[in-house]
Design an enzyme around this catalytic site. Structure first.
Site, PDB file in Angstrom:
ATOM      1  CG  ASP A 166      -0.197   0.099   2.539  1.00  0.00           C
ATOM      2  OD1 ASP A 166       0.810  -0.620   2.709  1.00  0.00           O
ATOM      3  OD2 ASP A 166      -0.614   0.894   3.410  1.00  0.00           O
TER       4      ASP A 166
ATOM      5  CD  GLU B 223       4.440   0.696   6.979  1.00  0.00           C
ATOM      6  OE1 GLU B 223       5.260   0.976   7.867  1.00  0.00           O
ATOM      7  OE2 GLU B 223       4.031   1.534   6.163  1.00  0.00           O
TER       8      GLU B 223
HETATM    9 ZN    ZN Z   1       6.915   1.915   3.958  1.00  0.00          ZN
END
Ligand code: ZN
Length: 412
Positions: A84, A179
């Site tokens: 992401d 994340e």
């Molecule tokens: Zn990163």
């Protein structure tokens, strides 16, 4: 010819796909576009002839194995990247390639030159004389964080597949979501992953090596006021906004992000919404040192307790939630993963730059699940915005380091 032929083409393909995570979503992954990209990666990994390619159900991570080619037992090493991108425009990412950068020119990102990479503003550019830079067009982030890591790991695997003379143990790969919104690693399945040690390939510029992160908590403060007409308020009104300001003023004045650095922790007020009747404040609390972290939480609660006792009733409510801990406490028990990474960097002429992250990594959580997971550089600069860029040569070095780490464990 480029050292890893598919590294940059893969990277450019990956960054053009929007995989921005969604902080307002509670699903896993937070956005469907992440699932779509993870599915594409899975197809690619299967086509590469890798074994055991599967999506771990509880985490949505794609797990893969590259079987080892040594006949003695050696540790199984994992490499992890997130797919992401941060909370910034990621639609129609249009990477620009600047070959043989001279190290001093101002790079125009958009055609008008509204946004530029200027070495006066970003002195890091000077390091890249003679290198090939990949930048944005000024309207989006680049997503080198962490598509660089994804492309680098894939190149390392491709290299090992075509160079059987390079000896390595079983290698485990993980590509996962979310994340950037701090939730991706919450459901990481260490047992299914099956590594003895792992590295997130998610650090910044060449040489970055991190095995310490913050200890982190989120704190919500809810304040109950008493709203009456201001004309008749004396001795009756309790203005929840004022109570919120008093609460904030009771915190140590110096301990704020804008006044701290290195190993100094802080209380960060990131949200403050109030009426006379009701006020809510959102904080994050950070400290590398666990004792000081716990002391910060006690102080935070203590201020609320003191205010409530002054009021003679509970008006200030504090809700604390630990988010992650400093993985340094885990790694220090056996620093081998850090030593191997340092040696790997030195082997390929990269000077390790070891420093405590003022934040967390997926490894902060994964290390506490029993899998020590330091973080190594992926190469990007100025992450999370339109000024993000990465050099081809730094990315190649990251692949070199991944390979050296794999080799390092096979020699043990
Ligand atoms: Zn990163």
């Amino acid at each position: 010819m480029a050292k890893y032929a598919e590294l940059i083409p893969n990277f450019l393909t990956f960054v053009k796909i929007n995989t921005r995570s969604d902080p307002h979503s509670t699903s896993i992954p937070s956005a469907d576009r992440e699932t779509q990209f993870l599915d594409q990666l899975k197809d690619r990994l299967i086509k590469m002839g890798l074994t055991d390619v599967h999506t771990n159900e509880q985490s949505a991570y794609v797990f893969v194995t590259l079987p080892g080619n040594v006949d003695k037992p050696v540790p199984t090493v994992g490499f992890i990247s997130h797919i992401d991108t941060a909370d910034f425009n990621a639609e129609n990412i249009n990477p620009q390639i600047i070959e043989n950068y001279d190290g001093y020119s101002v790079i125009k990102l958009d055609e008008k030159g509204e946004y530029t990479l200027d070495p006066k503003v970003f002195p890091s550019l000077k390091k890249y004389e003679g290198q090939t830079l990949i930048t944005t067009d000024g309207s989006t982030l680049l997503g080198a964080d962490d598509k660089a890591g994804v492309a680098e790991i894939i190149s390392a695997v491709t290299y090992l597949q075509s160079h059987p003379a390079v000896k390595h143990g079983d290698i485990k790969i993980a590509f996962g979501p979310d994340e950037e919104i701090g939730t991706g690693a919450d459901h990481f399945d260490v047992k299914d992953f099956g590594a003895d040690v792992a590295y997130t390939v998610d650090g910044g510029p060449l040489g970055d090596l991190n095995y310490e992160t913050f200890n982190a908590a989120d704190a919500q403060v809810t304040i109950k006021g008493t709203d009456v007409h201001p004309a008749e308020a004396k001795g009756i009104m309790v203005n929840a906004i004022q109570v919120g300001m008093d609460f904030h003023a009771a915190l140590p004045d110096f301990d704020r992000p804008e006044k701290t650095q290195d190993r100094e922790g802080f209380f960060h007020l990131y949200d403050f919404q109030g009426t006379v009747d009701h006020t809510e404040m959102g904080y994050i609390i950070r400290d590398h040192d666990r004792d000081r972290f716990e002391a910060r939480k006690r102080l935070f609660k203590g201020i609320a307790n003191q205010m409530n006792s002054d009021f003679g009733e509970d008006r200030v409510k504090v809700t604390l939630k630990d988010q992650y801990y400093n993985m340094g406490e885990v790694i220090k028990k056996d620093p081998t993963p850090v030593k191997i990474a340092e040696q790997a960097m030195k082997n390929v002429g990269v000077k390790p730059h070891v420093f405590p992250v003022r934040g967390g990594t997926d490894g902060s959580k994964i290390s506490y699940m029993g899998l020590p997971t330091p973080n190594i550089f992926a190469g990007g600069e100025n992450m999370h915005g339109r000024f993000e860029y990465v050099s081809e040569q730094a990315m190649e070095k990251a692949v070199d380091v991944v390979l050296e780490i794999a080799k390092g464990y096979a020699e043990k």
